[in-house]
Design a protein around this motif. Structure first.
Motif, PDB file in Angstrom:
ATOM      1  N   GLN A   1      15.669  63.259 -30.685  1.00 38.24           N
ATOM      2  CA  GLN A   1      15.682  64.290 -31.718  1.00 38.24           C
ATOM      3  C   GLN A   1      14.479  65.223 -31.589  1.00 38.24           C
ATOM      4  O   GLN A   1      14.585  66.444 -31.797  1.00 38.24           O
ATOM      5  CB  GLN A   1      15.675  63.642 -33.108  1.00 38.24           C
ATOM      6  N   SER A   2      13.336  64.648 -31.231  1.00 40.15           N
ATOM      7  CA  SER A   2      12.102  65.438 -31.214  1.00 40.15           C
ATOM      8  C   SER A   2      11.776  66.047 -29.855  1.00 40.15           C
ATOM      9  O   SER A   2      10.910  66.917 -29.758  1.00 40.15           O
ATOM     10  CB  SER A   2      10.920  64.564 -31.658  1.00 40.15           C
ATOM     11  N   SER A   3      12.444  65.617 -28.808  1.00 38.97           N
ATOM     12  CA  SER A   3      12.113  66.073 -27.458  1.00 38.97           C
ATOM     13  C   SER A   3      12.442  67.557 -27.274  1.00 38.97           C
ATOM     14  O   SER A   3      13.484  68.045 -27.727  1.00 38.97           O
ATOM     15  CB  SER A   3      12.886  65.243 -26.422  1.00 38.97           C
ATOM     16  N   GLU A   4      11.522  68.266 -26.608  1.00 37.43           N
ATOM     17  CA  GLU A   4      11.759  69.680 -26.329  1.00 37.43           C
ATOM     18  C   GLU A   4      12.935  69.863 -25.376  1.00 37.43           C
ATOM     19  O   GLU A   4      13.670  70.841 -25.465  1.00 37.43           O
ATOM     20  CB  GLU A   4      10.498  70.310 -25.726  1.00 37.43           C
TER      21      GLU A   4
ATOM     22  N   LEU B   1      25.134  48.253 -24.168  1.00 34.75           N
ATOM     23  CA  LEU B   1      26.118  49.306 -23.948  1.00 34.75           C
ATOM     24  C   LEU B   1      26.790  49.719 -25.257  1.00 34.75           C
ATOM     25  O   LEU B   1      27.076  50.904 -25.474  1.00 34.75           O
ATOM     26  CB  LEU B   1      27.191  48.823 -22.957  1.00 34.75           C
ATOM     27  N   ALA B   2      27.019  48.734 -26.115  1.00 34.59           N
ATOM     28  CA  ALA B   2      27.648  49.039 -27.402  1.00 34.59           C
ATOM     29  C   ALA B   2      26.769  49.965 -28.241  1.00 34.59           C
ATOM     30  O   ALA B   2      27.278  50.862 -28.934  1.00 34.59           O
ATOM     31  CB  ALA B   2      27.931  47.741 -28.161  1.00 34.59           C
ATOM     32  N   GLN B   3      25.455  49.767 -28.193  1.00 36.25           N
ATOM     33  CA  GLN B   3      24.550  50.653 -28.930  1.00 36.25           C
ATOM     34  C   GLN B   3      24.581  52.070 -28.353  1.00 36.25           C
ATOM     35  O   GLN B   3      24.574  53.058 -29.094  1.00 36.25           O
ATOM     36  CB  GLN B   3      23.116  50.097 -28.876  1.00 36.25           C
ATOM     37  N   LEU B   4      24.628  52.174 -27.035  1.00 38.04           N
ATOM     38  CA  LEU B   4      24.764  53.492 -26.411  1.00 38.04           C
ATOM     39  C   LEU B   4      26.068  54.157 -26.851  1.00 38.04           C
ATOM     40  O   LEU B   4      26.113  55.364 -27.135  1.00 38.04           O
ATOM     41  CB  LEU B   4      24.743  53.362 -24.885  1.00 38.04           C
ATOM     42  N   ARG B   5      27.113  53.362 -26.912  1.00 37.33           N
ATOM     43  CA  ARG B   5      28.424  53.875 -27.321  1.00 37.33           C
ATOM     44  C   ARG B   5      28.382  54.395 -28.769  1.00 37.33           C
ATOM     45  O   ARG B   5      28.920  55.464 -29.075  1.00 37.33           O
ATOM     46  CB  ARG B   5      29.459  52.769 -27.171  1.00 37.33           C
ATOM     47  N   LEU B   6      27.732  53.635 -29.651  1.00 39.45           N
ATOM     48  CA  LEU B   6      27.649  54.037 -31.049  1.00 39.45           C
ATOM     49  C   LEU B   6      26.928  55.376 -31.196  1.00 39.45           C
ATOM     50  O   LEU B   6      27.354  56.251 -31.970  1.00 39.45           O
ATOM     51  CB  LEU B   6      26.939  52.960 -31.864  1.00 39.45           C
ATOM     52  N   GLN B   7      25.818  55.523 -30.451  1.00 43.16           N
ATOM     53  CA  GLN B   7      25.087  56.793 -30.534  1.00 43.16           C
ATOM     54  C   GLN B   7      25.895  57.948 -29.940  1.00 43.16           C
ATOM     55  O   GLN B   7      25.850  59.068 -30.444  1.00 43.16           O
ATOM     56  CB  GLN B   7      23.735  56.660 -29.835  1.00 43.16           C
ATOM     57  N   TYR B   8      26.632  57.668 -28.868  1.00 40.49           N
ATOM     58  CA  TYR B   8      27.469  58.702 -28.256  1.00 40.49           C
ATOM     59  C   TYR B   8      28.539  59.169 -29.256  1.00 40.49           C
ATOM     60  O   TYR B   8      28.779  60.375 -29.414  1.00 40.49           O
ATOM     61  CB  TYR B   8      28.129  58.139 -26.992  1.00 40.49           C
TER      62      TYR B   8
ATOM     63  N   LEU C   1      27.427  67.341 -34.717  1.00 45.21           N
ATOM     64  CA  LEU C   1      26.852  68.196 -33.679  1.00 45.21           C
ATOM     65  C   LEU C   1      25.350  68.369 -33.834  1.00 45.21           C
ATOM     66  O   LEU C   1      24.669  68.790 -32.887  1.00 45.21           O
ATOM     67  CB  LEU C   1      27.538  69.565 -33.710  1.00 45.21           C
ATOM     68  N   ASN C   2      24.791  68.050 -35.000  1.00 44.61           N
ATOM     69  CA  ASN C   2      23.350  68.150 -35.205  1.00 44.61           C
ATOM     70  C   ASN C   2      22.608  66.884 -34.813  1.00 44.61           C
ATOM     71  O   ASN C   2      21.377  66.852 -34.828  1.00 44.61           O
ATOM     72  CB  ASN C   2      23.059  68.476 -36.679  1.00 44.61           C
ATOM     73  N   TYR C   3      23.379  65.837 -34.514  1.00 44.49           N
ATOM     74  CA  TYR C   3      22.751  64.569 -34.140  1.00 44.49           C
ATOM     75  C   TYR C   3      22.438  64.594 -32.644  1.00 44.49           C
ATOM     76  O   TYR C   3      23.313  64.861 -31.818  1.00 44.49           O
ATOM     77  CB  TYR C   3      23.693  63.409 -34.460  1.00 44.49           C
ATOM     78  N   ARG C   4      21.189  64.319 -32.318  1.00 46.77           N
ATOM     79  CA  ARG C   4      20.791  64.333 -30.913  1.00 46.77           C
ATOM     80  C   ARG C   4      20.487  62.925 -30.433  1.00 46.77           C
ATOM     81  O   ARG C   4      19.691  62.210 -31.026  1.00 46.77           O
ATOM     82  CB  ARG C   4      19.570  65.225 -30.710  1.00 46.77           C
ATOM     83  N   THR C   5      21.132  62.554 -29.356  1.00 42.71           N
ATOM     84  CA  THR C   5      20.822  61.305 -28.662  1.00 42.71           C
ATOM     85  C   THR C   5      20.706  61.668 -27.182  1.00 42.71           C
ATOM     86  O   THR C   5      20.422  62.826 -26.850  1.00 42.71           O
ATOM     87  CB  THR C   5      21.893  60.236 -28.925  1.00 42.71           C
TER      88      THR C   5
END
Length: 531
Positions: A133-136, A159-166, A173-177
């Motif tokens: 979220q904070s990365s330039e 992998l499930a955690q990666l999937r949830l964030q995806y 659209l405002n959520y950044r992962t």
């Protein structure tokens, strides 16, 4: 001065490499569009080199977090807490290069210091999400050697955690992962199932089912090999015919990266060992490539150990390969066949126009040698006859192919007389290869021309110290069929720019005429021996 490299990562400034820019553009397009994907290819297929090159290609536009699960020992996957700590230790090492802010690094260090039972995976992902979220720059994560973790429940949970964030990113659209996550390994992670309980039941969906298909061809093309050889030629003034040499290497390897580099490495080492002014390109020829291939076929390495291990462990694979290699059987490609799927995953076979084919000539010859060895005890007399012929038919470094074929006919009759059974093509080919192998072993090599492999005909191509011989093996099925076989062989010789070819015919008619004869067809000479 650059060298050819077959161990570890290839670095453009240090090693001769095929230009990967086209592959980088295709992979960047996947990253730009936010794809998560797995680069699953066979061993020594350039996965790590590709990830390293991609990281450099993307670094101006993205923050790159590049990890390797080989750095996490087996104990790191025993529990969620141990995995979090081990994963965070990797993050800490890569934090500065990835541009991770100090606040995020402090949180990661805090997870590492926590007592057992107090480091949770979901909490770690909250920290990673905060960084994204904070990365330039958008953050891209690479993880190499995921096979290290593939059989562990904690990896599936990861992998499930990666999937949830995806999924959350797709909803909001405002959520950044992570912009993209790229996993590399032999195993296709999309095929892993998520365990529901310790008894081992599975869901039907994979925690990595959000990943896009990775369809980029990672084989090296003849054109790409040529570019690498052109650079080498300029450095060493070889004067080699780049396009011809590149095509010859490609024909043996089908672009398998390790095999391409190993052929070049062996030729370069031999050239360097005896380099003479004006003769630097002497080994960058069909003869030199054939000699390098012969060396590779005698080597022990992890690639061949993996291949032969699967042949040992999977009887169905063993039988399928023998049906392809000796019988010329066309086996339909079926992605749902477990044996075919595993063999393809490990790079041993390929799907070619809907049929299963061995991946390249070098693998084919190694497999032929392996299968033939298993029959030696059964055909000891025929093998002994071949061994005895070595001193008679290998003179001044040249094969007397006519003499070899005549000796085979005589030996075959002496051993089996009029009592031998009618052979099919597979058995006839197997017996001739058993006889031939001790004659050329260690000096020459052979392969079967893929386009002629069938139930009816098989062209055996032998390379021996700069000479190439083509022998067609056939069963007699009447005069018209035989004449067609002669014309087919003459046509193949024309394509190979050879003036002479050989035809070995098994004839089981009582009134057959055995021996050697010569035929002229289309300006080509055919030397035929009837057994």
């Amino acid at each position: 001065m650059k060298t050819f490299n077959t161990t570890g990562v290839c670095i453009p400034d240090r090693h001769y490499m095929v230009d990967l820019s086209s592959r980088m553009e295709q992979m960047k397009a996947m990253v730009d569009s936010g794809k998560y994907f797995t680069v699953n290819r066979a061993r020594q297929y350039g996965k790590t080199t590709t990830l390293t090159a991609l990281a450099r290609y993307l670094e101006n536009d993205y923050a790159i977090l590049s990890l390797d699960f080989q750095g996490i020992g087996g104990s790191g996957f025993q529990s969620e807490e141990k995995f979090v700590k081990a994963f965070c230790r990797q993050l800490h090492m890569k934090a500065e290069r990835a541009g991770m802010p100090s606040k995020i690094v402090d949180e990661i260090d805090e997870y590492i210091r926590r007592r057992e039972g107090q480091a949770a995976l979901d909490e770690l992902f909250m920290t990673l999400a905060a960084w994204c979220q904070s990365s330039e720059k958008p953050v891209v994560m690479f993880i190499d050697e995921v096979d290290t973790a593939a059989n562990n429940q904690v990896f599936l949970d990861f992998l499930a955690q990666l999937r949830l964030q995806y999924i959350e990113r797709e909803r909001d659209l405002n959520y950044r992962t992570f912009q993209s996550v790229v996993l590399a390994g032999v195993t296709d992670v999309k095929n892993l199932k998520w365990k529901l309980n310790p008894e081992g039941t599975h869901k039907f969906n994979s925690p990595w089912n959000i990943a896009a298909d990775f369809k980029i061809d990672m084989r090296l093309t003849a054109e790409g090999i040529g570019g690498m050889l052109a650079e080498y030629g300029l450095d060493h003034h070889t004067g080699m015919d780049v396009s011809v040499t590149a095509q010859e290497i490609y024909d043996y390897t089908d672009g398998y990266p390790f095999l391409v580099s190993r052929i070049c490495q062996l030729i370069d080492e031999k050239t360097a060992g005896g380099r003479q002014p004006g003769k630097e390109g002497a080994l960058w020829t069909q003869d030199g490539i054939s000699e390098a291939v012969g060396c590779i076929l005698m080597e022990k390495n992890t690639l061949f150990e993996s291949l032969m291990g699967k042949v040992h462990d999977l009887p169905e694979l063993n039988q399928m390969l023998q049906r392809i290699l000796f019988s010329g059987e066309m086996i339909a490609y079926n992605p749902d066949d477990a044996v075919i799927d595993e063999a393809e995953m490990y790079g041993f076979v390929k799907n070619e126009q809907g049929f299963v084919k061995v991946a390249n000539r070098i693998f084919e010859t190694r497999l032929y040698n392996f299968f033939i060895k298993s029959y030696e005890a059964q055909y000891i007399s025929l093998c002994r006859a071949g061994t005895e012929g070595r001193s008679r038919f290998v003179k001044d470094g040249r094969l007397d192919m006519e003499g070899i074929l005549e000796w085979y006919a005589v030996s075959f009759h002496d051993i089996y007389g009029d009592k031998y059974e009618v052979l099919d093509e597979a058995e006839g080919r197997r017996r001739f290869l058993l006889f031939l192998k001790p004659l050329i072993n260690g000096t020459g090599n052979y392969y079967i021309e893929a386009e002629t492999r069938s139930h009816e005909r098989m062209d055996l191509v032998i390379d021996y110290l700069g000479e190439r011989f083509v022998i067609e093996l056939k069963i007699w099925r009447g005069g018209a069929y035989h004449q067609r076989g002669r014309r087919q062989l003459a046509g193949y010789l024309d394509a190979c720019h050879l003036d002479r070819g050989y035809l070995l015919s098994y004839n089981f008619n009582k009134n057959k005429k055995t021996g050697l004869c010569r035929i002229q067809i289309g300006g080509r000479e055919l030397v035929e021996v009837v057994v």
